[in-house]
Motif scaffolding. Structure first.
Motif, PDB file in Angstrom:
ATOM      1  N   MET A   1      -2.356   5.343   1.977  1.00  0.00           N
ATOM      2  CA  MET A   1      -3.253   4.269   1.544  1.00  0.00           C
ATOM      3  C   MET A   1      -4.624   4.849   1.223  1.00  0.00           C
ATOM      4  O   MET A   1      -4.981   5.902   1.735  1.00  0.00           O
ATOM      5  N   PRO A   2      -5.389   4.148   0.370  1.00  0.00           N
ATOM      6  CA  PRO A   2      -6.716   4.663   0.030  1.00  0.00           C
ATOM      7  C   PRO A   2      -7.691   4.560   1.194  1.00  0.00           C
ATOM      8  O   PRO A   2      -7.542   3.705   2.053  1.00  0.00           O
ATOM      9  N   GLU A   3      -8.673   5.415   1.187  1.00  0.00           N
ATOM     10  CA  GLU A   3      -9.799   5.417   2.119  1.00  0.00           C
ATOM     11  C   GLU A   3      -9.443   5.766   3.559  1.00  0.00           C
ATOM     12  O   GLU A   3     -10.021   6.640   4.162  1.00  0.00           O
ATOM     13  N   LEU A   4      -8.469   5.061   4.117  1.00  0.00           N
ATOM     14  CA  LEU A   4      -8.074   5.339   5.501  1.00  0.00           C
ATOM     15  C   LEU A   4      -6.561   5.260   5.520  1.00  0.00           C
ATOM     16  O   LEU A   4      -6.009   4.189   5.310  1.00  0.00           O
ATOM     17  N   ASN A   5      -5.876   6.381   5.737  1.00  0.00           N
ATOM     18  CA  ASN A   5      -4.422   6.270   5.706  1.00  0.00           C
ATOM     19  C   ASN A   5      -3.858   5.878   7.068  1.00  0.00           C
ATOM     20  O   ASN A   5      -4.573   5.824   8.062  1.00  0.00           O
ATOM     21  N   GLY A   6      -2.576   5.573   7.082  1.00  0.00           N
ATOM     22  CA  GLY A   6      -1.941   5.054   8.288  1.00  0.00           C
ATOM     23  C   GLY A   6      -2.128   5.937   9.507  1.00  0.00           C
ATOM     24  O   GLY A   6      -2.418   5.455  10.604  1.00  0.00           O
ATOM     25  N   MET A   7      -1.979   7.252   9.318  1.00  0.00           N
ATOM     26  CA  MET A   7      -2.109   8.160  10.452  1.00  0.00           C
ATOM     27  C   MET A   7      -3.542   8.143  10.974  1.00  0.00           C
ATOM     28  O   MET A   7      -3.773   8.229  12.176  1.00  0.00           O
ATOM     29  N   GLU A   8      -4.498   8.023  10.062  1.00  0.00           N
ATOM     30  CA  GLU A   8      -5.900   7.976  10.485  1.00  0.00           C
ATOM     31  C   GLU A   8      -6.197   6.697  11.265  1.00  0.00           C
ATOM     32  O   GLU A   8      -6.953   6.716  12.232  1.00  0.00           O
ATOM     33  N   ILE A   9      -5.580   5.604  10.846  1.00  0.00           N
ATOM     34  CA  ILE A   9      -5.753   4.348  11.585  1.00  0.00           C
ATOM     35  C   ILE A   9      -5.226   4.532  13.003  1.00  0.00           C
ATOM     36  O   ILE A   9      -5.887   4.187  13.975  1.00  0.00           O
ATOM     37  N   LEU A  10      -4.027   5.115  13.109  1.00  0.00           N
ATOM     38  CA  LEU A  10      -3.427   5.329  14.430  1.00  0.00           C
ATOM     39  C   LEU A  10      -4.336   6.169  15.307  1.00  0.00           C
ATOM     40  O   LEU A  10      -4.554   5.867  16.475  1.00  0.00           O
ATOM     41  N   ARG A  11      -4.872   7.242  14.711  1.00  0.00           N
ATOM     42  CA  ARG A  11      -5.729   8.147  15.488  1.00  0.00           C
ATOM     43  C   ARG A  11      -7.012   7.455  15.923  1.00  0.00           C
ATOM     44  O   ARG A  11      -7.582   7.786  16.948  1.00  0.00           O
ATOM     45  N   SER A  12      -7.480   6.502  15.101  1.00  0.00           N
ATOM     46  CA  SER A  12      -8.785   5.900  15.391  1.00  0.00           C
ATOM     47  C   SER A  12      -8.716   4.796  16.434  1.00  0.00           C
ATOM     48  O   SER A  12      -9.717   4.447  17.031  1.00  0.00           O
ATOM     49  N   MET A  13      -7.535   4.229  16.662  1.00  0.00           N
ATOM     50  CA  MET A  13      -7.461   3.088  17.576  1.00  0.00           C
ATOM     51  C   MET A  13      -7.276   3.538  19.017  1.00  0.00           C
ATOM     52  O   MET A  13      -6.410   4.334  19.324  1.00  0.00           O
ATOM     53  N   ILE A  14      -8.132   3.009  19.902  1.00  0.00           N
ATOM     54  CA  ILE A  14      -8.076   3.388  21.306  1.00  0.00           C
ATOM     55  C   ILE A  14      -6.896   2.701  21.974  1.00  0.00           C
ATOM     56  O   ILE A  14      -6.146   3.279  22.718  1.00  0.00           O
ATOM     57  N   ASN A  15      -6.742   1.448  21.667  1.00  0.00           N
ATOM     58  CA  ASN A  15      -5.685   0.654  22.279  1.00  0.00           C
ATOM     59  C   ASN A  15      -4.796   0.060  21.195  1.00  0.00           C
ATOM     60  O   ASN A  15      -4.811  -1.139  20.947  1.00  0.00           O
ATOM     61  N   PRO A  16      -4.019   0.895  20.517  1.00  0.00           N
ATOM     62  CA  PRO A  16      -3.289   0.388  19.355  1.00  0.00           C
ATOM     63  C   PRO A  16      -2.172  -0.574  19.746  1.00  0.00           C
ATOM     64  O   PRO A  16      -1.619  -0.457  20.838  1.00  0.00           O
TER      65      PRO A  16
END
Lengths: 231, 221
Positions: free
Chosen positions: A57-72
């Motif tokens: 995905m643009p700007e923030l990809n799925g793996m980056e979202i996963l890495r960024s969430m503390i309590n996913p």
């Protein structure tokens, strides 16, 4: 009701998943967006139990979202074609779907989410194992192999030497099933103090995982670590 | 005099063997990645979604994808293809991407002048278009534009790709082996080409001018 999110930058791809989710009785679609940042903002105000997450995905990809969430929330990755399958296991994703996704395969992934449940509380405190039901199968996890347990919502992630188990249970309930080496260190964490390598003011280090220690539990955690000769 | 011819023929032979080597490499690359798997499966997923909705667009999109794949398979075996076919291929590619991107990107594809029976080396133009889609449209959630203009004046082909630049991209990298490959091919196949790249503040322009006459003689087969 399980609160569902869909994140995919292609409308047509979202449409398929939206249709599939509409077929599931206790699913409530709370967010469906093509903008990863919009999703991250949404989760700061709202609760989401399970997300279908596209990787490219643009700007923030799925793996980056996963890495960024503390309590996913629980995550089912969706992708057209990817080399990320292996990496994704590090983030404890429930399943990995390849687009186009057959409805049968979709249902299988859903079942993986709901099938992880505790069988029954085990009264025997002398036991060396934690008995859980995972993917519908009874599993015994030796206490020694457990590193720490993290809660999110009504679910727990049990991190062991070899893998992560996702079960539907609360930290309070699971405490009575564990040995005295396990200590609550934080609102959302239980640590196996026997496996602690290092302790600081704010966290304990267990095999390279920083498990947070909050002010509430600091004193008891440090007392117990002294008893275990960890300090 | 004799030495001169000898040297000249050595140079020509060297050039020829490099061209052959390059052709082999290109064929090999095609075989390895005839279709970008992301593109293929995402397109199939779009078609899956459209067919589930029983959209009247479905047959058209299936044809676009099948023509695109057929062209990729067949053009790889050829030295030269009809310019018309190469442009149709680009149009199919853009139509499919437009479908995938839904309303996120405005794509314009314009041909000015007579395409006639001019020929061109296959897959020479597509990398510029692919880059525009990748960097201009796929890397942003905001509205983007891509304008592809083909102008034929006499025997000169002007191929112009302009894409809007995303404002929020952290590191705008414009490299990629695809473009390097094209530059090498242009050098060998169209040594007199002119390639202008203008990396503006809001737009990225690529303008390629090649003379089609140089290669027209080979038509007929």
């Amino acid at each position: 009701m399980m609160k569902i999110g869909i994140i995919d930058d292609e409308i047509l791809a979202r449409k398929v998943l939206e249709d599939y989710c509409a077929k599931i009785d206790n699913f409530e679609l709370v967010v469906s967006t093509g903008n990863p940042l919009e999703f991250v903002n949404f989760t700061q105000q709202n609760e989401v139990d399970l997300i279908f997450l596209d990787i490219e995905m643009p700007e923030l990809n799925g793996m980056e979202i996963l890495r960024s969430m503390i309590n996913p929330p629980k995550v089912i990755l969706t992708t057209a074609y990817s080399e990320y399958a292996l990496e994704s296991y590090n983030y404890g994703v429930v399943d990995y779907l390849l687009k186009p996704v057959k409805i049968e395969r979709f249902l299988k992934a859903i079942n993986k989410v709901s099938a992880s449940k505790i069988i029954q509380p085990k009264k025997d405190r002398g036991s060396e194992e934690l008995q859980i039901k995972h993917d519908g199968m009874p599993v015994n996890i030796s206490f020694k192999s457990i590193l720490y347990i993290q809660s999110f919502g009504n679910y727990l992630k049990i991190f062991t030497d070899s893998r992560m188990y996702l079960i539907s249970e609360t930290l309070t309930n699971i405490t009575i099933l564990l040995s005295e080496n396990f200590q609550r260190t934080h609102k959302s964490y239980i640590a196996n103090l026997d496996r602690v390598n290092k302790a600081t003011r704010t966290y304990v280090l267990i095999e390279n995982n920083k498990v947070p220690v909050s002010t509430t539990y600091k004193v008891i955690v440090f007392e117990k670590l002294k008893i275990l000769s960890k300090l | 005099m004799a030495a001169f011819f000898l040297r000249r023929s050595i140079i020509i032979q060297k050039e020829k063997s490099e061209k052959e080597k390059l052709q082999k490499e290109i064929e090999l690359n095609y075989l390895k990645q005839q279709v970008n798997p992301h593109f293929l499966f995402n397109s199939l997923n779009s078609i899956y979604a459209l067919s589930r909705q029983q959209s009247p667009e479905t047959p058209e999109v299936v044809m676009q994808l099948s023509e695109l794949m057929r062209y990729q398979l067949e053009s790889a075996k050829k030295d030269m293809v009809l310019l018309k076919e190469e442009l149709e291929f680009i149009e199919n590619y853009l139509l499919l991407e437009e479908k995938r991107l839904s309303n996120r990107c405005n794509i314009e594809f314009v041909i000015e002048g007579q395409v006639l029976d001019f020929t061109i080396a296959p897959m020479l133009l597509i990398p510029f278009v692919e880059n525009a889609v990748k960097h201009g449209a796929l890397s942003t959630n905001n509205q983007s534009t891509i304008d592809v203009t083909t102008t034929i004046t006499g025997t000169t082909l002007n191929f112009c790709v302009v894409n809007s630049k995303p404002s929020l991209t952290v590191a705008f990298k414009r490299k990629g082996t695809g473009l390097e490959n094209v530059k090498r091919r242009l050098q060998l196949l169209y040594p007199n080409h002119v390639l202008d790249v203008e990396d503006g503040e809001k737009k990225y322009h690529v303008n390629l001018a090649i003379d089609l006459k140089a290669t027209q003689a080979k038509t007929g087969s």
